[in-house]
Scaffold this motif. Sequence first.
Motif, PDB file in Angstrom:
ATOM      1  N   VAL A 181      14.694  -0.102  36.821  1.00 36.34           N
ATOM      2  CA  VAL A 181      14.571   0.035  38.281  1.00 36.34           C
ATOM      3  C   VAL A 181      14.919  -1.288  38.955  1.00 36.34           C
ATOM      4  N   VAL A 182      14.486  -2.400  38.378  1.00 34.07           N
ATOM      5  CA  VAL A 182      14.820  -3.720  38.922  1.00 34.07           C
ATOM      6  C   VAL A 182      16.340  -3.916  38.900  1.00 34.07           C
ATOM      7  N   ALA A 183      16.971  -3.618  37.772  1.00 40.35           N
ATOM      8  CA  ALA A 183      18.433  -3.765  37.672  1.00 40.35           C
ATOM      9  C   ALA A 183      19.136  -2.864  38.688  1.00 40.35           C
ATOM     10  N   HIS A 184      18.635  -1.651  38.858  1.00 37.50           N
ATOM     11  CA  HIS A 184      19.209  -0.698  39.817  1.00 37.50           C
ATOM     12  C   HIS A 184      19.169  -1.281  41.233  1.00 37.50           C
ATOM     13  N   GLU A 185      18.010  -1.780  41.636  1.00 36.26           N
ATOM     14  CA  GLU A 185      17.891  -2.319  43.001  1.00 36.26           C
ATOM     15  C   GLU A 185      18.683  -3.611  43.162  1.00 36.26           C
ATOM     16  N   LEU A 186      18.709  -4.445  42.145  1.00 38.77           N
ATOM     17  CA  LEU A 186      19.508  -5.677  42.223  1.00 38.77           C
ATOM     18  C   LEU A 186      20.998  -5.353  42.346  1.00 38.77           C
ATOM     19  N   ALA A 187      21.443  -4.302  41.686  1.00 34.29           N
ATOM     20  CA  ALA A 187      22.858  -3.908  41.784  1.00 34.29           C
ATOM     21  C   ALA A 187      23.218  -3.520  43.215  1.00 34.29           C
ATOM     22  N   HIS A 188      22.234  -3.055  43.973  1.00 34.91           N
ATOM     23  CA  HIS A 188      22.485  -2.714  45.378  1.00 34.91           C
ATOM     24  C   HIS A 188      22.721  -3.957  46.241  1.00 34.91           C
ATOM     25  N   LEU A 189      22.408  -5.135  45.745  1.00 37.95           N
ATOM     26  CA  LEU A 189      22.682  -6.354  46.511  1.00 37.95           C
ATOM     27  C   LEU A 189      24.181  -6.541  46.719  1.00 37.95           C
ATOM     28  N   THR A 190      24.990  -6.024  45.790  1.00 37.14           N
ATOM     29  CA  THR A 190      26.443  -6.148  45.933  1.00 37.14           C
ATOM     30  C   THR A 190      27.109  -4.822  46.280  1.00 37.14           C
ATOM     31  N   GLU A 191      26.445  -3.712  45.985  1.00 36.31           N
ATOM     32  CA  GLU A 191      26.993  -2.376  46.272  1.00 36.31           C
ATOM     33  C   GLU A 191      25.873  -1.523  46.873  1.00 36.31           C
ATOM     34  N   LEU A 192      25.932  -1.271  48.175  1.00 37.86           N
ATOM     35  CA  LEU A 192      24.899  -0.449  48.823  1.00 37.86           C
ATOM     36  C   LEU A 192      25.227   1.044  48.707  1.00 37.86           C
ATOM     37  N   ASN A 193      25.628   1.456  47.512  1.00 36.81           N
ATOM     38  CA  ASN A 193      25.988   2.848  47.244  1.00 36.81           C
ATOM     39  C   ASN A 193      25.789   3.100  45.753  1.00 36.81           C
ATOM     40  N   HIS A 194      26.171   4.255  45.286  1.00 36.76           N
ATOM     41  CA  HIS A 194      26.088   4.570  43.862  1.00 36.76           C
ATOM     42  C   HIS A 194      27.485   4.827  43.292  1.00 36.76           C
ATOM     43  N   SER A 195      28.399   3.939  43.610  1.00 39.37           N
ATOM     44  CA  SER A 195      29.787   4.050  43.149  1.00 39.37           C
ATOM     45  C   SER A 195      29.877   3.691  41.658  1.00 39.37           C
ATOM     46  N   ARG A 196      31.057   3.883  41.112  1.00 37.72           N
ATOM     47  CA  ARG A 196      31.295   3.498  39.713  1.00 37.72           C
ATOM     48  C   ARG A 196      31.044   1.998  39.520  1.00 37.72           C
ATOM     49  N   SER A 197      31.454   1.208  40.483  1.00 33.81           N
ATOM     50  CA  SER A 197      31.243  -0.246  40.423  1.00 33.81           C
ATOM     51  C   SER A 197      29.741  -0.583  40.407  1.00 33.81           C
ATOM     52  N   PHE A 198      28.968   0.137  41.218  1.00 34.49           N
ATOM     53  CA  PHE A 198      27.518  -0.053  41.243  1.00 34.49           C
ATOM     54  C   PHE A 198      26.935   0.173  39.850  1.00 34.49           C
ATOM     55  N   TRP A 199      27.258   1.326  39.228  1.00 32.10           N
ATOM     56  CA  TRP A 199      26.693   1.659  37.919  1.00 32.10           C
ATOM     57  C   TRP A 199      27.156   0.680  36.842  1.00 32.10           C
ATOM     58  N   GLU A 200      28.352   0.143  37.000  1.00 31.85           N
ATOM     59  CA  GLU A 200      28.825  -0.879  36.058  1.00 31.85           C
ATOM     60  C   GLU A 200      27.971  -2.139  36.185  1.00 31.85           C
ATOM     61  N   ASN A 201      27.595  -2.492  37.404  1.00 28.78           N
ATOM     62  CA  ASN A 201      26.708  -3.651  37.607  1.00 28.78           C
ATOM     63  C   ASN A 201      25.336  -3.412  36.997  1.00 28.78           C
ATOM     64  N   VAL A 202      24.818  -2.204  37.133  1.00 25.72           N
ATOM     65  CA  VAL A 202      23.528  -1.863  36.511  1.00 25.72           C
ATOM     66  C   VAL A 202      23.657  -2.003  34.995  1.00 25.72           C
ATOM     67  N   ARG A 203      24.733  -1.446  34.435  1.00 26.03           N
ATOM     68  CA  ARG A 203      24.941  -1.490  32.982  1.00 26.03           C
ATOM     69  C   ARG A 203      25.020  -2.910  32.451  1.00 26.03           C
ATOM     70  N   LYS A 204      25.634  -3.806  33.222  1.00 30.14           N
ATOM     71  CA  LYS A 204      25.736  -5.210  32.782  1.00 30.14           C
ATOM     72  C   LYS A 204      24.359  -5.851  32.656  1.00 30.14           C
ATOM     73  N   MET A 205      23.456  -5.486  33.539  1.00 27.44           N
ATOM     74  CA  MET A 205      22.094  -6.041  33.481  1.00 27.44           C
ATOM     75  C   MET A 205      21.201  -5.303  32.494  1.00 27.44           C
ATOM     76  N   HIS A 206      21.435  -3.992  32.368  1.00 23.72           N
ATOM     77  CA  HIS A 206      20.539  -3.155  31.560  1.00 23.72           C
ATOM     78  C   HIS A 206      21.385  -2.098  30.847  1.00 23.72           C
ATOM     79  N   PRO A 207      21.990  -2.445  29.688  1.00 20.65           N
ATOM     80  CA  PRO A 207      22.949  -1.568  29.015  1.00 20.65           C
ATOM     81  C   PRO A 207      22.459  -0.139  28.735  1.00 20.65           C
TER      82      PRO A 207
END
Length: 155
Positions: A111-137
Amino acid sequence: MKNKYLYLGKEYELAERLGQKSIVEVGDKIYLGIPNSKNAETYLLSWYRQQARKIITERVYFYSGRAGLNFNSVTVGNVAASTRWGSCSSQKNLSFNWKLIMAPLVVIDYVVAHELAHLTELNHSRSFWENVRKMHPLYREYRLGLKRHGHFLTL
């Protein structure tokens, strides 16, 4: 009051200890030191919220530091919807539901990684999920688990 409570993904029995100095202590059980049992749930709720603030804030600083992300504030409390575990505003303010403290630490981290990923992407785009994956594979596993079992995270 029920007899079993979740804390960081583990189920504990609740045991009252009249006269115990600390309000809550976790060992083989959750020991609740209270002047009388009618206030037990109030003390337990206060302790859960305190632990949630401490642990979730630590995890936000840990993951944001690793990812090089900046945020303005972290709030841990009641989040608007009961199934909403966190949020990130366009002003970079992060909010988390205190009930996350009942989930395993890896779920909190998702959940922390998910919300932190929103700091750069305020949506649930492919780029957003890639940022989540980088923090929490393994985020997909914990995301699904939270959807399926999140309703158990309650007093």
